[in-house]
Design a protein around this motif. Structure first.
Motif, PDB file in Angstrom:
ATOM      1  N   SER A   1       0.845  -1.196   0.000  1.00  0.00           N
ATOM      2  CA  SER A   1       0.000   0.000   0.000  1.00  0.00           C
ATOM      3  C   SER A   1       0.878   1.242   0.000  1.00  0.00           C
ATOM      4  O   SER A   1       2.046   1.224   0.403  1.00  0.00           O
ATOM      5  N   GLU A   2       0.283   2.327  -0.450  1.00  0.00           N
ATOM      6  CA  GLU A   2       0.991   3.599  -0.485  1.00  0.00           C
ATOM      7  C   GLU A   2       1.421   4.013   0.926  1.00  0.00           C
ATOM      8  O   GLU A   2       2.538   4.490   1.128  1.00  0.00           O
ATOM      9  N   GLN A   3       0.547   3.803   1.906  1.00  0.00           N
ATOM     10  CA  GLN A   3       0.888   4.166   3.283  1.00  0.00           C
ATOM     11  C   GLN A   3       2.096   3.388   3.771  1.00  0.00           C
ATOM     12  O   GLN A   3       3.016   3.962   4.345  1.00  0.00           O
ATOM     13  N   VAL A   4       2.087   2.083   3.547  1.00  0.00           N
ATOM     14  CA  VAL A   4       3.197   1.248   4.003  1.00  0.00           C
ATOM     15  C   VAL A   4       4.487   1.661   3.300  1.00  0.00           C
ATOM     16  O   VAL A   4       5.541   1.777   3.926  1.00  0.00           O
ATOM     17  N   PHE A   5       4.406   1.904   1.989  1.00  0.00           N
ATOM     18  CA  PHE A   5       5.585   2.327   1.240  1.00  0.00           C
ATOM     19  C   PHE A   5       6.177   3.590   1.858  1.00  0.00           C
ATOM     20  O   PHE A   5       7.393   3.679   2.084  1.00  0.00           O
ATOM     21  N   PHE A   6       5.357   4.573   2.167  1.00  0.00           N
ATOM     22  CA  PHE A   6       5.870   5.818   2.724  1.00  0.00           C
ATOM     23  C   PHE A   6       6.331   5.659   4.174  1.00  0.00           C
ATOM     24  O   PHE A   6       7.296   6.310   4.586  1.00  0.00           O
ATOM     25  N   ILE A   7       5.692   4.799   4.950  1.00  0.00           N
ATOM     26  CA  ILE A   7       6.164   4.546   6.319  1.00  0.00           C
ATOM     27  C   ILE A   7       7.566   3.951   6.272  1.00  0.00           C
ATOM     28  O   ILE A   7       8.481   4.411   6.966  1.00  0.00           O
ATOM     29  N   LEU A   8       7.748   2.940   5.443  1.00  0.00           N
ATOM     30  CA  LEU A   8       9.066   2.315   5.327  1.00  0.00           C
ATOM     31  C   LEU A   8      10.093   3.309   4.786  1.00  0.00           C
ATOM     32  O   LEU A   8      11.222   3.381   5.280  1.00  0.00           O
TER      33      LEU A   8
ATOM     34  N   VAL B   1      14.043   5.081   6.169  1.00  0.00           N
ATOM     35  CA  VAL B   1      15.328   4.928   5.498  1.00  0.00           C
ATOM     36  C   VAL B   1      16.255   6.022   6.026  1.00  0.00           C
ATOM     37  O   VAL B   1      15.897   7.189   6.043  1.00  0.00           O
ATOM     38  N   GLY B   2      17.394   5.638   6.499  1.00  0.00           N
ATOM     39  CA  GLY B   2      18.379   6.628   6.933  1.00  0.00           C
ATOM     40  C   GLY B   2      18.501   6.799   8.428  1.00  0.00           C
ATOM     41  O   GLY B   2      19.600   6.932   8.936  1.00  0.00           O
ATOM     42  N   GLU B   3      17.372   6.794   9.136  1.00  0.00           N
ATOM     43  CA  GLU B   3      17.457   6.981  10.582  1.00  0.00           C
ATOM     44  C   GLU B   3      16.182   6.511  11.270  1.00  0.00           C
ATOM     45  O   GLU B   3      15.105   6.540  10.674  1.00  0.00           O
ATOM     46  N   PRO B   4      16.320   6.070  12.532  1.00  0.00           N
ATOM     47  CA  PRO B   4      15.127   5.703  13.303  1.00  0.00           C
ATOM     48  C   PRO B   4      14.275   6.942  13.579  1.00  0.00           C
ATOM     49  O   PRO B   4      14.794   8.055  13.678  1.00  0.00           O
ATOM     50  N   ARG B   5      12.980   6.723  13.678  1.00  0.00           N
ATOM     51  CA  ARG B   5      12.049   7.817  13.974  1.00  0.00           C
ATOM     52  C   ARG B   5      10.976   7.324  14.938  1.00  0.00           C
ATOM     53  O   ARG B   5      10.634   6.152  14.947  1.00  0.00           O
ATOM     54  N   HIS B   6      10.424   8.269  15.683  1.00  0.00           N
ATOM     55  CA  HIS B   6       9.284   7.971  16.547  1.00  0.00           C
ATOM     56  C   HIS B   6       8.010   8.246  15.759  1.00  0.00           C
ATOM     57  O   HIS B   6       8.051   8.766  14.634  1.00  0.00           O
ATOM     58  N   GLY B   7       6.871   7.899  16.326  1.00  0.00           N
ATOM     59  CA  GLY B   7       5.592   7.972  15.626  1.00  0.00           C
ATOM     60  C   GLY B   7       5.296   9.302  14.963  1.00  0.00           C
ATOM     61  O   GLY B   7       5.019   9.370  13.769  1.00  0.00           O
ATOM     62  N   TYR B   8       5.370  10.384  15.728  1.00  0.00           N
ATOM     63  CA  TYR B   8       5.057  11.688  15.138  1.00  0.00           C
ATOM     64  C   TYR B   8       6.105  12.091  14.103  1.00  0.00           C
ATOM     65  O   TYR B   8       5.795  12.773  13.129  1.00  0.00           O
ATOM     66  N   GLY B   9       7.339  11.651  14.307  1.00  0.00           N
ATOM     67  CA  GLY B   9       8.378  11.902  13.310  1.00  0.00           C
ATOM     68  C   GLY B   9       8.074  11.194  12.004  1.00  0.00           C
ATOM     69  O   GLY B   9       8.293  11.746  10.914  1.00  0.00           O
ATOM     70  N   ILE B  10       7.547   9.976  12.103  1.00  0.00           N
ATOM     71  CA  ILE B  10       7.165   9.226  10.904  1.00  0.00           C
ATOM     72  C   ILE B  10       6.004   9.919  10.204  1.00  0.00           C
ATOM     73  O   ILE B  10       6.015  10.085   8.984  1.00  0.00           O
ATOM     74  N   VAL B  11       5.012  10.336  10.973  1.00  0.00           N
ATOM     75  CA  VAL B  11       3.849  11.032  10.398  1.00  0.00           C
ATOM     76  C   VAL B  11       4.310  12.258   9.608  1.00  0.00           C
ATOM     77  O   VAL B  11       3.896  12.482   8.471  1.00  0.00           O
TER      78      VAL B  11
ATOM     79  N   GLY C   1       2.260  15.819   1.002  1.00  0.00           N
ATOM     80  CA  GLY C   1       0.930  15.996   1.566  1.00  0.00           C
ATOM     81  C   GLY C   1      -0.144  15.061   1.035  1.00  0.00           C
ATOM     82  O   GLY C   1      -1.277  15.106   1.486  1.00  0.00           O
ATOM     83  N   ARG C   2       0.202  14.195   0.083  1.00  0.00           N
ATOM     84  CA  ARG C   2      -0.794  13.280  -0.482  1.00  0.00           C
ATOM     85  C   ARG C   2      -1.194  12.176   0.494  1.00  0.00           C
ATOM     86  O   ARG C   2      -2.306  11.661   0.420  1.00  0.00           O
ATOM     87  N   VAL C   3      -0.284  11.815   1.394  1.00  0.00           N
ATOM     88  CA  VAL C   3      -0.577  10.781   2.386  1.00  0.00           C
ATOM     89  C   VAL C   3      -0.513  11.429   3.760  1.00  0.00           C
ATOM     90  O   VAL C   3       0.506  11.990   4.147  1.00  0.00           O
ATOM     91  N   ARG C   4      -1.630  11.353   4.465  1.00  0.00           N
ATOM     92  CA  ARG C   4      -1.710  11.906   5.820  1.00  0.00           C
ATOM     93  C   ARG C   4      -2.104  10.780   6.765  1.00  0.00           C
ATOM     94  O   ARG C   4      -3.233  10.307   6.727  1.00  0.00           O
ATOM     95  N   LEU C   5      -1.160  10.370   7.561  1.00  0.00           N
ATOM     96  CA  LEU C   5      -1.392   9.269   8.490  1.00  0.00           C
ATOM     97  C   LEU C   5      -2.021   9.766   9.774  1.00  0.00           C
ATOM     98  O   LEU C   5      -1.634  10.806  10.304  1.00  0.00           O
ATOM     99  N   LYS C   6      -2.952   9.008  10.273  1.00  0.00           N
ATOM    100  CA  LYS C   6      -3.470   9.230  11.619  1.00  0.00           C
ATOM    101  C   LYS C   6      -2.619   8.358  12.539  1.00  0.00           C
ATOM    102  O   LYS C   6      -2.162   7.289  12.153  1.00  0.00           O
ATOM    103  N   VAL C   7      -2.413   8.827  13.754  1.00  0.00           N
ATOM    104  CA  VAL C   7      -1.527   8.125  14.679  1.00  0.00           C
ATOM    105  C   VAL C   7      -2.002   6.690  14.921  1.00  0.00           C
ATOM    106  O   VAL C   7      -1.201   5.757  14.922  1.00  0.00           O
TER     107      VAL C   7
END
Length: 108
Positions: A4-11, A15-25, A34-40
């Motif tokens: 899915s597009e969401q999974v692709f962008f989460i992964l 890439v490059g560095e670890p992130r926390h939830g809001y950092g990933i969002v 801005g095309r993908v807006r994740l809810k926590v």
């Protein structure tokens, strides 16, 4: 099978560095322009699945202003999955572009 597009962008955000939830969002919003807006809630469900699949793993936890932040990092399998999906999307875009060029030539 395509991810899915969401999974692709989460992964990709990992890439490059670890992130926390809001950092990933935030990174997903930036990467997708801005095309993908994740809810926590959606993000953490996806991270649980991606962790179970071995594509991401916990990196560390830290407390900031009394709140726990859990950081995630991409695994080698996760990086391979991003590379495979990026190549698939690139091939699809090339096929569509070639088809559109052919259409323009025929209708010129």
């Amino acid at each position: 099978m395509a991810m899915s597009e969401q999974v692709f962008f989460i992964l990709t955000a990992l890439v490059g560095e670890p992130r926390h939830g809001y950092g990933i969002v935030g990174e997903v919003a930036e990467l997708s322009e801005g095309r993908v807006r994740l809810k926590v809630g959606t993000l953490y469900g996806a991270l649980d699945r991606l962790t179970a699949e071995g594509l991401v793993e916990h990196d560390r936890e830290e407390v900031l202003q009394g709140r726990l932040r859990r950081y995630y990092r991409l695994t080698r399998s996760g990086a391979d999955a991003v590379a495979t999906e990026a190549a698939r999307q690139h091939a699809n875009a090339e096929a569509a572009t070639a088809r559109l060029r052919g259409r323009q030539t025929r209708h010129a």
